[in-house]
Design a protein around this motif. Structure first.
Motif, short mmCIF file in Angstrom:
data_model
loop_
_atom_site.label_atom_id
_atom_site.label_comp_id
_atom_site.label_asym_id
_atom_site.label_seq_id
_atom_site.Cartn_x
_atom_site.Cartn_y
_atom_site.Cartn_z
N GLN A 121 -26.76 -29.98 58.50
CA GLN A 121 -27.45 -31.26 58.62
C GLN A 121 -26.44 -32.32 59.07
OE1 GLN A 121 -30.65 -31.71 58.31
NE2 GLN A 121 -31.31 -29.83 57.26
N VAL A 122 -26.92 -33.37 59.66
CA VAL A 122 -26.06 -34.45 60.12
C VAL A 122 -26.26 -35.67 59.22
CG1 VAL A 122 -25.51 -36.04 62.01
CG2 VAL A 122 -26.05 -33.64 62.50
N THR B 194 -21.41 -33.07 58.65
CA THR B 194 -22.52 -32.17 58.35
C THR B 194 -22.76 -31.98 56.86
OG1 THR B 194 -20.99 -30.30 58.60
CG2 THR B 194 -22.27 -30.94 60.54
N GLN C 12 -27.51 -34.08 72.95
CA GLN C 12 -28.18 -33.14 72.05
C GLN C 12 -27.12 -32.21 71.47
OE1 GLN C 12 -31.35 -31.19 74.15
NE2 GLN C 12 -32.64 -33.02 74.18
N TRP D 284 -32.05 -44.80 62.68
CA TRP D 284 -31.74 -43.47 62.16
C TRP D 284 -33.05 -42.78 61.79
CZ3 TRP D 284 -27.52 -40.46 61.92
CH2 TRP D 284 -27.47 -39.42 60.99
N PHE E 169 -29.49 -32.09 66.96
CA PHE E 169 -29.43 -33.52 66.61
C PHE E 169 -29.34 -34.31 67.91
CE2 PHE E 169 -27.13 -37.42 65.83
CZ PHE E 169 -27.82 -37.96 64.76
N GLN E 170 -30.10 -35.39 68.00
CA GLN E 170 -30.14 -36.18 69.23
C GLN E 170 -29.52 -37.56 69.00
OE1 GLN E 170 -33.96 -36.34 71.17
NE2 GLN E 170 -34.52 -34.27 70.51
N ARG F 238 -35.39 -33.54 60.82
CA ARG F 238 -35.06 -32.61 61.90
C ARG F 238 -35.50 -31.19 61.55
NH1 ARG F 238 -31.03 -29.07 63.29
NH2 ARG F 238 -30.03 -29.38 61.25
N ALA G 38 -32.27 -36.72 62.11
CA ALA G 38 -32.63 -35.91 63.27
C ALA G 38 -32.23 -36.60 64.57
CB ALA G 38 -34.14 -35.66 63.29
N GLN G 39 -32.12 -37.93 64.51
CA GLN G 39 -31.82 -38.67 65.74
C GLN G 39 -31.22 -40.03 65.40
OE1 GLN G 39 -34.82 -38.89 68.94
NE2 GLN G 39 -34.57 -41.11 68.88
#
Length: 309
Positions: free
Chosen positions: A130-131, A73, A122, A232, A242-243, A236, A167-168
């Motif tokens: 944040q990821v 994160t 999810q 990627w 996060f997916q 987001r 975000a994904q």
């Protein structure tokens, strides 16, 4: 009156001699040169003894619903994590995040074998989190049946990181088999039918990804996720999870194995005979020339059937 041929047949002549003669020595030499050199030629031309062979088979694969997730994160070492192992979750304290997971396995061609896994996750996050990277372990039961019966438990490792928060993550790939040694041609091979992650262990080192992957790669038979193009997605929203979406296919594999005795002999015999036929033709002509022209003295005896009166 004109004549024409109505029938013909070869005339058989036997050539006889005593044991201690040049003709006997010649025959022994011809027999040795006829049957031994083809064996040497076939052997020296490589591939005489088949030490490894291959066959195709689609494995029977089932997802075991065991998962370990670590998401970075920040770029400073902060992370959130979750797994299906209670001991691991108890160690995470405030870093624990419980995701929403959807799993579906499909048999697309209706042949009784599952063809792919649809995995959707999810991960809930705090507004300030944040990821930057994802590490995900999935476990599978993997079986082969055509030659030897192989039963093992394997892993698929999904890993991606970026300097830009995402975000994904979308991955689509194949669960491929990796062999260091060929399999036996028959029997039960269940050396690796143990979980790659010991979920009963209370020790943190058991769930360390370095230890898990290191021990797993020491195996002679493993699986890996071949995913050349992960996607990627950035952007987001603060309240959005996060997916992670994964499509993992179970493709047809080329399996390497050690042939059995009779299979080895079969291919060796074919190579030997193919060379032997040439030598038989050559030395048959040589023997015919030597004995018909009496190069070595023998006693020719025509084989004539007596006529019945």
């Amino acid at each position: 009156m004109a004549f024409y041929e109505v029938y013909s047949h070869p005339s058989l002549i036997r050539y006889k001699t005593s044991v201690c003669t040049k003709a006997t020595l010649f025959l022994v030499v011809v027999l040795c040169l006829t049957y031994i050199p083809p064996l040497l030629v076939a052997y020296r031309s490589q591939g005489f003894w088949t030490k490894r062979s291959t066959y195709e088979e689609q494995p029977v694969v089932r997802f075991q619903y065991q998962t370990l997730l670590v998401a970075a994160t920040s770029t400073k070492g902060d992370y959130v994590a979750w797994s299906t192992f209670p001991h691991f979750n108890n160690m995470q304290a405030s870093n624990l995040r419980i995701p929403v997971i959807s799993v579906r396995e499909e048999d697309q061609n209706q042949d009784g074998k599952l063809d792919r896994l649809i995995f959707q996750l999810q991960l809930p996050l705090k507004p300030e989190e944040q990821v930057y990277g994802i590490q995900l372990l999935l476990t599978f039961n993997y079986q082969l049946f055509r030659m030897s019966t192989v039963v093992m438990q394997t892993l698929a490792y999904v890993q991606y990181s970026s300097s830009v928060p995402g975000a994904q993550l979308f991955v689509s790939g194949d669960l491929r088999l990796h062999q260091r040694i060929p399999l036996p041609h028959r029997g039960l091979y269940n050396v690796y039918n143990v979980s790659a992650i010991d979920g009963s262990s209370p020790f943190a080192s058991t769930y360390n990804l370095v230890n898990i992957i290191g021990a797993y790669q020491d195996r002679n038979l493993t699986t890996y996720l071949s995913c050349p193009s992960p996607v990627w997605t950035v952007g987001r929203a603060a309240a959005s999870p996060f997916q992670l979406n994964a499509e993992i296919r179970y493709p047809l594999e080329v399996i390497s194995y050690r042939p059995g005795f009779w299979e080895t002999i079969k291919f060796a015999w074919i190579q030997y005979i193919s060379v032997l036929l040439i030598f038989l033709w050559v030395f048959r002509r040589i023997q015919t020339f030597v004995f018909q022209n009496q190069v070595l003295p023998t006693v020719p005896i025509p084989m004539v059937k007596p006529h019945l009166s």
